[in-house]
Design a protein around this motif. Structure first.
Motif, short mmCIF file in Angstrom:
data_model
loop_
_atom_site.label_atom_id
_atom_site.label_comp_id
_atom_site.label_asym_id
_atom_site.label_seq_id
_atom_site.Cartn_x
_atom_site.Cartn_y
_atom_site.Cartn_z
N MET A 108 0.83 -1.19 0.00
CA MET A 108 0.00 0.00 0.00
C MET A 108 0.88 1.26 0.00
N SER A 109 1.94 1.27 0.80
CA SER A 109 2.82 2.44 0.86
C SER A 109 3.42 2.77 -0.50
N GLU A 110 3.81 1.71 -1.24
CA GLU A 110 4.41 1.96 -2.56
C GLU A 110 3.40 2.60 -3.51
N ASP A 111 2.12 2.27 -3.37
CA ASP A 111 1.09 2.92 -4.18
C ASP A 111 1.03 4.41 -3.86
N PHE A 112 1.06 4.74 -2.57
CA PHE A 112 1.04 6.14 -2.16
C PHE A 112 2.27 6.88 -2.69
N ILE A 113 3.40 6.21 -2.66
CA ILE A 113 4.64 6.82 -3.14
C ILE A 113 4.57 7.04 -4.64
N SER A 114 4.11 6.04 -5.38
CA SER A 114 3.99 6.15 -6.83
C SER A 114 3.02 7.26 -7.23
N ILE A 115 1.88 7.32 -6.57
CA ILE A 115 0.89 8.37 -6.86
C ILE A 115 1.47 9.74 -6.52
N SER A 116 2.17 9.82 -5.39
CA SER A 116 2.78 11.09 -4.99
C SER A 116 3.80 11.56 -6.01
N ARG A 117 4.61 10.64 -6.50
CA ARG A 117 5.60 11.01 -7.52
C ARG A 117 4.90 11.55 -8.76
N SER A 118 3.83 10.91 -9.18
CA SER A 118 3.07 11.38 -10.34
C SER A 118 2.50 12.78 -10.11
N LEU A 119 2.00 13.03 -8.91
CA LEU A 119 1.47 14.35 -8.57
C LEU A 119 2.56 15.42 -8.63
N VAL A 120 3.74 15.09 -8.10
CA VAL A 120 4.86 16.03 -8.11
C VAL A 120 5.31 16.32 -9.54
N GLU A 121 5.45 15.27 -10.34
CA GLU A 121 5.87 15.47 -11.73
C GLU A 121 4.84 16.31 -12.49
N ASP A 122 3.57 16.06 -12.24
CA ASP A 122 2.51 16.84 -12.88
C ASP A 122 2.57 18.30 -12.44
N ALA A 123 2.86 18.54 -11.17
CA ALA A 123 2.96 19.92 -10.68
C ALA A 123 4.12 20.66 -11.34
N TRP A 124 5.23 19.98 -11.54
CA TRP A 124 6.39 20.63 -12.19
C TRP A 124 6.06 20.99 -13.64
N ASN A 125 5.23 20.18 -14.27
CA ASN A 125 4.86 20.45 -15.67
C ASN A 125 3.67 21.38 -15.82
N ASN A 126 2.90 21.53 -14.76
CA ASN A 126 1.69 22.36 -14.78
C ASN A 126 1.65 23.22 -13.51
N PRO A 127 2.34 24.35 -13.53
CA PRO A 127 2.45 25.18 -12.32
C PRO A 127 1.12 25.56 -11.68
N GLU A 128 0.05 25.60 -12.45
CA GLU A 128 -1.25 25.94 -11.87
C GLU A 128 -1.74 24.84 -10.92
N LYS A 129 -1.15 23.67 -11.00
CA LYS A 129 -1.52 22.56 -10.13
C LYS A 129 -0.58 22.41 -8.92
N TRP A 130 0.40 23.30 -8.84
CA TRP A 130 1.46 23.19 -7.83
C TRP A 130 0.93 22.97 -6.42
N GLU A 131 0.18 23.92 -5.91
CA GLU A 131 -0.27 23.85 -4.52
C GLU A 131 -1.14 22.63 -4.25
N ALA A 132 -2.10 22.39 -5.10
CA ALA A 132 -3.01 21.25 -4.89
C ALA A 132 -2.27 19.92 -4.98
N ASN A 133 -1.41 19.77 -5.98
CA ASN A 133 -0.70 18.50 -6.15
C ASN A 133 0.28 18.24 -5.00
N PHE A 134 1.00 19.28 -4.59
CA PHE A 134 1.94 19.08 -3.49
C PHE A 134 1.21 18.81 -2.19
N ALA A 135 0.08 19.45 -1.96
CA ALA A 135 -0.71 19.17 -0.76
C ALA A 135 -1.21 17.73 -0.78
N SER A 136 -1.65 17.27 -1.94
CA SER A 136 -2.13 15.89 -2.06
C SER A 136 -0.99 14.89 -1.85
N ALA A 137 0.16 15.18 -2.44
CA ALA A 137 1.32 14.30 -2.27
C ALA A 137 1.74 14.24 -0.80
#
Length: 124
Positions: free
Chosen positions: A1-30
């Motif tokens: 289960m932890s690896e799923d959270f880590i994988s999803i978090s990494r995807s959120l962080v990568e998405d935030a770097w590519n889409n600055p408008e998602k920065w705050e929401a994605n990092f908070a979710s991660a």
């Protein structure tokens, strides 16, 4: 289960770097996902390393350093643990302590599941 959270978090962080408008929401979710992973497994050094990167990228450097020091204490051998500790420490602590953390990363391999915190060496 932890690896799923880590994988999803990494995807959120990568998405935030590519889409600055998602920065705050994605990092908070991660951050929330990684914190949940640590509730389930408090000694998970991979989750601690990733949470440290997320916190550092949010400018929460003291909190990041605390989390990353815990990963080191628990025996992390992930290059990113030490690198991220160096980044966090460089942003609030002494240069000597940051350099010590960076040196700790030398010779270690980064886990394919973790990632480095953002660091601009020219800014320091």
């Amino acid at each position: 289960m932890s690896e799923d959270f880590i994988s999803i978090s990494r995807s959120l962080v990568e998405d935030a770097w590519n889409n600055p408008e998602k920065w705050e929401a994605n990092f908070a979710s991660a951050q929330a996902l990684l914190s949940k992973a640590l509730v389930e497994s408090p000694g998970n050094v991979l989750a601690l390393t990733c949470l440290g990167a997320v916190l550092s990228d949010q400018g929460k450097h003291k909190e990041a350093a605390s989390v990353l020091k815990r990963a080191v204490e628990l025996g992390s051998t992930d290059r990113n643990t030490f690198f991220n500790l160096g980044v966090a420490t460089m942003n609030f602590g002494s240069r000597a302590k940051a350099m010590s953390a960076f040196r700790g990363a030398e010779g270690l391999q980064a886990s394919p599941l973790s990632w480095p915190a953002y660091f601009d060496a020219q800014a320091h």
